[in-house]
Motif scaffolding. Structure first.
Motif, PDB file in Angstrom:
ATOM      1  N   GLY A  32       0.808  -1.202   0.000  1.00 57.33           N
ATOM      2  CA  GLY A  32       0.000   0.000   0.000  1.00 57.33           C
ATOM      3  C   GLY A  32       0.847   1.260   0.000  1.00 57.33           C
ATOM      4  N   ALA A  33       0.154   2.405   0.060  1.00 59.81           N
ATOM      5  CA  ALA A  33       0.866   3.681   0.081  1.00 59.81           C
ATOM      6  C   ALA A  33       1.674   3.845   1.355  1.00 59.81           C
ATOM      7  CB  ALA A  33      -0.126   4.831  -0.076  1.00 59.81           C
ATOM      8  N   SER A  34       1.281   3.142   2.416  1.00 60.75           N
ATOM      9  CA  SER A  34       2.017   3.167   3.677  1.00 60.75           C
ATOM     10  C   SER A  34       1.964   1.776   4.287  1.00 60.75           C
ATOM     11  CB  SER A  34       1.422   4.195   4.638  1.00 60.75           C
ATOM     12  OG  SER A  34       0.128   3.794   5.065  1.00 60.75           O
ATOM     13  N   GLN A  35       2.692   1.579   5.364  1.00 60.30           N
ATOM     14  CA  GLN A  35       2.725   0.270   6.006  1.00 60.30           C
ATOM     15  C   GLN A  35       1.397  -0.086   6.664  1.00 60.30           C
ATOM     16  OE1 GLN A  35       5.409   0.153   9.358  1.00 60.30           O
ATOM     17  NE2 GLN A  35       5.034   2.301   9.885  1.00 60.30           N
ATOM     18  N   PHE A  36       0.528   0.897   6.838  1.00 53.81           N
ATOM     19  CA  PHE A  36      -0.757   0.654   7.478  1.00 53.81           C
ATOM     20  C   PHE A  36      -1.875   0.422   6.459  1.00 53.81           C
ATOM     21  CE2 PHE A  36       1.728   3.522  10.196  1.00 53.81           C
ATOM     22  CZ  PHE A  36       1.865   2.718  11.312  1.00 53.81           C
ATOM     23  N   GLU A  37      -1.572   0.496   5.185  1.00 54.05           N
ATOM     24  CA  GLU A  37      -2.588   0.342   4.143  1.00 54.05           C
ATOM     25  C   GLU A  37      -2.414  -0.998   3.444  1.00 54.05           C
ATOM     26  OE1 GLU A  37      -4.011   2.465  -0.049  1.00 54.05           O
ATOM     27  OE2 GLU A  37      -2.754   3.550   1.390  1.00 54.05           O
ATOM     28  N   ASP A  38      -3.499  -1.744   3.369  1.00 52.98           N
ATOM     29  CA  ASP A  38      -3.484  -3.049   2.718  1.00 52.98           C
ATOM     30  C   ASP A  38      -3.893  -2.869   1.255  1.00 52.98           C
ATOM     31  OD1 ASP A  38      -3.406  -5.703   2.176  1.00 52.98           O
ATOM     32  OD2 ASP A  38      -5.257  -6.224   3.239  1.00 52.98           O
ATOM     33  N   PRO A  39      -3.089  -3.324   0.281  1.00 51.73           N
ATOM     34  CA  PRO A  39      -3.414  -3.109  -1.138  1.00 51.73           C
ATOM     35  C   PRO A  39      -4.453  -4.091  -1.660  1.00 51.73           C
ATOM     36  CG  PRO A  39      -1.369  -4.308  -0.979  1.00 51.73           C
ATOM     37  CD  PRO A  39      -1.801  -4.030   0.434  1.00 51.73           C
ATOM     38  N   THR A  40      -5.562  -4.217  -0.965  1.00 49.50           N
ATOM     39  CA  THR A  40      -6.571  -5.200  -1.366  1.00 49.50           C
ATOM     40  C   THR A  40      -7.175  -4.860  -2.721  1.00 49.50           C
ATOM     41  OG1 THR A  40      -7.090  -5.587   0.961  1.00 49.50           O
ATOM     42  CG2 THR A  40      -8.699  -6.341  -0.666  1.00 49.50           C
ATOM     43  N   GLY A  41      -7.514  -3.600  -2.930  1.00 49.58           N
ATOM     44  CA  GLY A  41      -8.138  -3.209  -4.193  1.00 49.58           C
ATOM     45  C   GLY A  41      -7.231  -3.413  -5.385  1.00 49.58           C
ATOM     46  N   ALA A  42      -5.960  -3.003  -5.255  1.00 50.77           N
ATOM     47  CA  ALA A  42      -5.019  -3.182  -6.362  1.00 50.77           C
ATOM     48  C   ALA A  42      -4.758  -4.658  -6.636  1.00 50.77           C
ATOM     49  CB  ALA A  42      -3.707  -2.462  -6.050  1.00 50.77           C
ATOM     50  N   THR A  43      -4.673  -5.460  -5.584  1.00 50.03           N
ATOM     51  CA  THR A  43      -4.465  -6.898  -5.759  1.00 50.03           C
ATOM     52  C   THR A  43      -5.656  -7.537  -6.447  1.00 50.03           C
ATOM     53  OG1 THR A  43      -3.120  -6.933  -3.742  1.00 50.03           O
ATOM     54  CG2 THR A  43      -3.920  -9.041  -4.566  1.00 50.03           C
ATOM     55  N   ALA A  44      -6.872  -7.123  -6.073  1.00 49.65           N
ATOM     56  CA  ALA A  44      -8.073  -7.661  -6.714  1.00 49.65           C
ATOM     57  C   ALA A  44      -8.129  -7.258  -8.186  1.00 49.65           C
ATOM     58  CB  ALA A  44      -9.316  -7.172  -5.975  1.00 49.65           C
ATOM     59  N   ALA A  45      -7.774  -6.016  -8.490  1.00 51.16           N
ATOM     60  CA  ALA A  45      -7.766  -5.577  -9.889  1.00 51.16           C
ATOM     61  C   ALA A  45      -6.741  -6.356 -10.704  1.00 51.16           C
ATOM     62  CB  ALA A  45      -7.469  -4.081  -9.952  1.00 51.16           C
TER      63      ALA A  45
END
Length: 277
Positions: free
Chosen positions: A233-246
């Motif tokens: 994600g943009a930071s260590q606290f953000e999970d890249p779920t949306g980008a991974t799903a895309a």
């Protein structure tokens, strides 16, 4: 079959289809959600957004995803082509020729297919680094052949057994050599089996994660499954779920296209020889 039984079969079929398609629909829904909607528990996004697709195609994640997509296409296509060519000759010899060790070859292929991949990654990692194949296309193509060849040999040998031996003999009587009879008679007749084997082999190579994450370290050869595991994600606290799903949706599209284009050949290949007579 009575009307009641038919209705029960229809209901059971619908339930199974929904059960199988629900995870895919959920991933597609996640790919259109904004970060604030990811954990809201709703199936559909409150506002549809293309931000996740922009992130993996033109944004920050493009440098990681696009080279991986190119690598996956190139490596998997080459591995599938080599597996089909090699398994075609091996399956023809197993189906047509009598020689010692025929059953041993099939048993060995089956043993290789069921051998756990994770158990050979570490020695392969050390060997590849020693001889210079680490983080290269050949360094993934060769292990992918160990995944695709056993299944390809077993599948194609079943198809070659169903082709009448008399057709090859007739071509040889007309003056064709063994190679010409194989190339102009046997291979065209085995085309449904070849297409089926190629699709299955491509799926095996396309979905591999262990080899991809263990035998690569840069974008020079890293395939898509390994790249998805490195999304951040943009930071260590953000999970890249949306980008991974895309990215998962984009990666699934080529598989769907292949199945839709070759579905008749796949069904023909899978059902070939199911009924004798």
């Amino acid at each position: 079959m009575s009307a009641k039984e038919r209705n029960w079969w229809i209901v059971a079929g619908v339930v199974i289809v929904l059960y199988a398609l629900f995870p895919i629909a959920w991933i597609v829904s996640l790919s259109f959600k904004a970060p604030a909607d990811i954990a809201n528990g709703q199936f559909l996004p409150t506002v549809f957004t293309w931000a996740n697709y922009s992130q993996i195609l033109t944004g920050d994640a493009a440098a990681l995803f696009l080279p991986a997509l190119r690598n996956s296409f190139g490596i998997c296509l080459i591995a599938t082509f080599l597996a089909c060519i090699l398994s075609m000759f091996a399956a023809y010899a197993i189906a047509r020729l009598d020689f010692k060790g025929k059953k041993l070859i099939l048993s060995t292929a089956l043993a290789v297919a069921i051998f756990p991949v994770i158990s050979i990654v570490t020695p392969l990692f050390n060997l590849w680094r020693l001889i210079g194949l680490y983080d290269t296309w050949p360094g993934l193509i060769i292990p992918y052949l160990s995944l695709t060849l056993p299944l390809s040999i077993w599948t194609m040998s079943a198809f070659f057994r169903e082709i009448p031996w008399e057709m090859e003999q007739a071509a040889q009587v007309d003056g064709a050599t063994s190679w010409q009879a194989f190339r102009k008679v046997i291979v065209p007749l085995a085309a449904p089996g070849v297409f089926t084997t190629a699709i299955l082999a491509f799926f095996l190579a396309w979905n591999d994660f262990v080899y991809g994450i263990s035998l690569t370290s840069t974008s020079a050869a890293r395939p898509v499954p390994a790249a998805l595991g490195l999304f951040s994600g943009a930071s260590q606290f953000e999970d890249p779920t949306g980008a991974t799903a895309a990215a998962a949706v984009v990666v699934t599209i080529p598989v769907i296209i292949l199945v839709l284009i070759f579905q008749r050949r796949i069904v023909s290949g899978l059902t070939n020889g199911a009924v004798k007579g």
